[in-house]
Design a protein around this motif. Structure first.
Motif, PDB file in Angstrom:
ATOM      1  N   PHE A 203       6.669   4.133   3.148  1.00 50.81           N
ATOM      2  CA  PHE A 203       7.474   3.371   2.198  1.00 50.81           C
ATOM      3  C   PHE A 203       7.829   1.998   2.779  1.00 50.81           C
ATOM      4  CE2 PHE A 203       8.359   7.234  -0.295  1.00 50.81           C
ATOM      5  CZ  PHE A 203       8.352   6.698  -1.576  1.00 50.81           C
ATOM      6  N   GLY A 204       8.198   1.990   4.058  1.00 50.99           N
ATOM      7  CA  GLY A 204       8.537   0.726   4.701  1.00 50.99           C
ATOM      8  C   GLY A 204       7.374  -0.236   4.715  1.00 50.99           C
ATOM      9  N   ASP A 205       6.181   0.288   4.990  1.00 52.57           N
ATOM     10  CA  ASP A 205       4.976  -0.537   5.013  1.00 52.57           C
ATOM     11  C   ASP A 205       4.677  -1.087   3.620  1.00 52.57           C
ATOM     12  OD1 ASP A 205       3.084  -1.548   6.814  1.00 52.57           O
ATOM     13  OD2 ASP A 205       1.537  -0.200   6.061  1.00 52.57           O
ATOM     14  N   ALA A 206       4.852  -0.246   2.597  1.00 50.90           N
ATOM     15  CA  ALA A 206       4.582  -0.665   1.225  1.00 50.90           C
ATOM     16  C   ALA A 206       5.529  -1.774   0.780  1.00 50.90           C
ATOM     17  CB  ALA A 206       4.691   0.531   0.289  1.00 50.90           C
ATOM     18  N   VAL A 207       6.796  -1.635   1.135  1.00 49.16           N
ATOM     19  CA  VAL A 207       7.798  -2.614   0.719  1.00 49.16           C
ATOM     20  C   VAL A 207       7.694  -3.891   1.549  1.00 49.16           C
ATOM     21  CG1 VAL A 207      10.278  -3.061   0.558  1.00 49.16           C
ATOM     22  CG2 VAL A 207       9.366  -0.841  -0.126  1.00 49.16           C
ATOM     23  N   LYS A 208       7.319  -3.769   2.811  1.00 48.51           N
ATOM     24  CA  LYS A 208       7.281  -4.909   3.720  1.00 48.51           C
ATOM     25  C   LYS A 208       6.158  -5.878   3.375  1.00 48.51           C
ATOM     26  CE  LYS A 208       5.736  -4.081   7.792  1.00 48.51           C
ATOM     27  NZ  LYS A 208       5.607  -3.530   9.159  1.00 48.51           N
ATOM     28  N   LYS A 209       5.022  -5.359   2.948  1.00 55.66           N
ATOM     29  CA  LYS A 209       3.870  -6.216   2.687  1.00 55.66           C
ATOM     30  C   LYS A 209       3.930  -6.779   1.269  1.00 55.66           C
ATOM     31  CE  LYS A 209       0.807  -3.833   5.934  1.00 55.66           C
ATOM     32  NZ  LYS A 209      -0.439  -3.070   6.113  1.00 55.66           N
ATOM     33  N   PRO A 210       3.985  -8.108   1.109  1.00 56.41           N
ATOM     34  CA  PRO A 210       4.128  -8.700  -0.227  1.00 56.41           C
ATOM     35  C   PRO A 210       3.029  -8.293  -1.205  1.00 56.41           C
ATOM     36  CG  PRO A 210       4.556 -10.349   1.462  1.00 56.41           C
ATOM     37  CD  PRO A 210       4.024  -9.128   2.170  1.00 56.41           C
ATOM     38  N   ARG A 211       1.800  -8.194  -0.716  1.00 59.65           N
ATOM     39  CA  ARG A 211       0.699  -7.841  -1.623  1.00 59.65           C
ATOM     40  C   ARG A 211       0.848  -6.408  -2.150  1.00 59.65           C
ATOM     41  NH1 ARG A 211      -2.112 -10.980   2.284  1.00 59.65           N
ATOM     42  NH2 ARG A 211      -3.213 -12.764   1.347  1.00 59.65           N
ATOM     43  N   VAL A 212       1.226  -5.494  -1.269  1.00 58.25           N
ATOM     44  CA  VAL A 212       1.428  -4.111  -1.704  1.00 58.25           C
ATOM     45  C   VAL A 212       2.643  -4.026  -2.624  1.00 58.25           C
ATOM     46  CG1 VAL A 212       1.824  -1.736  -0.963  1.00 58.25           C
ATOM     47  CG2 VAL A 212       0.385  -3.245   0.414  1.00 58.25           C
ATOM     48  N   ARG A 213       3.694  -4.789  -2.299  1.00 60.00           N
ATOM     49  CA  ARG A 213       4.885  -4.798  -3.135  1.00 60.00           C
ATOM     50  C   ARG A 213       4.558  -5.305  -4.542  1.00 60.00           C
ATOM     51  NH1 ARG A 213       7.863  -7.416   0.215  1.00 60.00           N
ATOM     52  NH2 ARG A 213       8.004  -9.441  -0.820  1.00 60.00           N
TER      53      ARG A 213
END
Length: 405
Positions: A203-213
């Motif tokens: 979840f942290g990785d998903a939220v941290k990366k602008p493209r994934v967000r």
């Protein structure tokens, strides 16, 4: 090992085809009406299925990451088959609700694992760029099969409403058998952390990366616009007085459009940035709602097919976009998080769509869906541009700080 990874691709084609060869699509709404359900109850059932996806998506994605992609794919079709069995053998709303929970669970076991096992098999052979092409070809094969199945389902339904369901059940068990032939790619980066830590980091990785967000935002929009379109076809067919005997023919035409789009139109997007491609698909989805509303006749069924182009291209482009942003150890879990976002969005809004159909009618619902699709796509285009500007400003500041120091 390279030979086994290459074999995974052919197994993937067979697995995806049989798992998705459910020929009940054209007759599902009439079947549920036959069972005594209203549109509101149908959409509520879809909300239950979406909630099940929300509950199970990340845990099952984590199982694929931490245990086995292959195990996830085997069990996926078995659970889905049990859910479909309830639709055949039972007739109460409660039984259908349990079936939808099983559908949701079965769907989540494969939603991240299938994409992950394909991408990683290609990665081991240094063929990652072929991912979208192979995914699109697999979808094209499915759509051709569903085109034939759509016509057959209408004819078989007239003999007995249950026959299309029994055939679909057999295909699910066949897909489970095919999944046994996958070879699990070697995972040098397999996560060994505890489940909670693994999920938290994903979840942290998903939220941290602008493209994934950004992908999460777009997935929430399309989770409603694309999935709801299937349930809105039958009300539109009624508006233009299409005979129910022709439903299967129309769905066959839809699947032909999907097949051709997957096989040929995907080539037009190979050198286009995925974000631009996805935004275009969002606008096209809006047109699929608004243009038939303006024309409102049998001929306008052709414009509903715009949504089928989106259906064919959206998943390969979105999954390729996501796969490029994440590492192996969290791949299936983050793909599941993106799918979870779409399901949560659909779970929230599908009951409202059902109420809109029962109370305001199909015309009002089509108008709202079209405007939201167009407006939402343009808004998210603007959001991504703002993300890029913010990153560029941060990079300039960082470079300036290094120069000063």
């Amino acid at each position: 090992m390279r030979e086994k990874m290459n074999r995974n691709i052919s197994v993937y084609y067979r697995f995806k085809f049989s798992q998705n060869m459910l020929i009940i699509g054209p007759v599902l709404v009439p079947y549920m009406l036959f069972k005594g359900l209203s549109y509101s109850e149908m959409m509520f059932l879809q909300s239950i299925s979406a909630v099940a996806v929300v509950l199970f998506e990340v845990p099952t994605g984590s199982i694929a990451d931490r245990v086995s992609r292959k195990f996830s794919l085997v069990i996926s079709s078995v659970i889905t088959a049990f859910g479909l069995s309830l639709y055949i053998l039972c007739g109460s709303f409660l039984a259908f609700a349990v079936a939808e929970l099983l559908f949701g669970l079965g769907m989540t076991f494969s939603s991240g694992a299938d994409s992950a096992i394909l991408f990683e098999s290609l990665s081991r052979m240094e063929r990652e760029k072929e991912y979208s092409k192979i995914e699109a070809k697999a979808m094209s094969n499915i759509f051709v099969g569903q085109a034939v199945g759509s016509i057959a389902s209408g004819l078989l339904y007239s003999v007995s409403p249950y026959i299309p369901f029994w055939i679909s059940l057999g295909m699910l068990f066949l897909s489970s058998g095919y999944s046994l032939f996958f070879t699990e790619p070697d995972h040098g980066e397999r996560s060994r952390e505890s489940y909670l830590v693994h999920v938290a980091r994903s979840f942290g990785d998903a939220v941290k990366k602008p493209r994934v967000r950004w992908a999460l935002y777009f997935s929430a929009l399309m989770g409603v616009m694309l999935r709801a379109s299937f349930w809105l076809y039958e009300p539109y067919f009624k508006l233009v007085r299409l005979d129910i005997a022709l439903y299967g023919v129309v769905f066959a035409g839809f699947n032909v459009v999907c097949a051709l789009s997957s096989r040929y139109l995907m080539k037009l997007f190979e050198n286009v940035r995925p974000r631009k491609s996805l935004t275009f698909l969002g606008l096209l989805m809006g047109g699929a709602y608004l243009i038939p509303l303006i024309l409102l006749n049998v001929g306008s069924l052709a414009f509903l097919a715009l949504g089928q182009i989106v259906r064919a291209l959206y998943q390969p482009i979105m999954r390729f976009y996501i796969n490029r942003q994440i590492e192996d150890a969290f791949r299936a879990t983050i793909i599941s998080i993106v799918s979870l976002t779409a399901s949560l969005s659909f779970a929230v809004f599908s009951p409202l769509i059902g109420l809109g159909l029962d109370r305001a009618g199909a015309i009002s619902v089509y108008l709202v869906m079209g405007l939201v699709s167009v407006g939402g796509s343009l808004f998210l285009w603007r959001v991504r541009n703002l993300q890029k500007r913010k990153k560029a400003a941060a990079d300039r500041k960082s470079a300036l700080d290094e120069t000063v120091s």
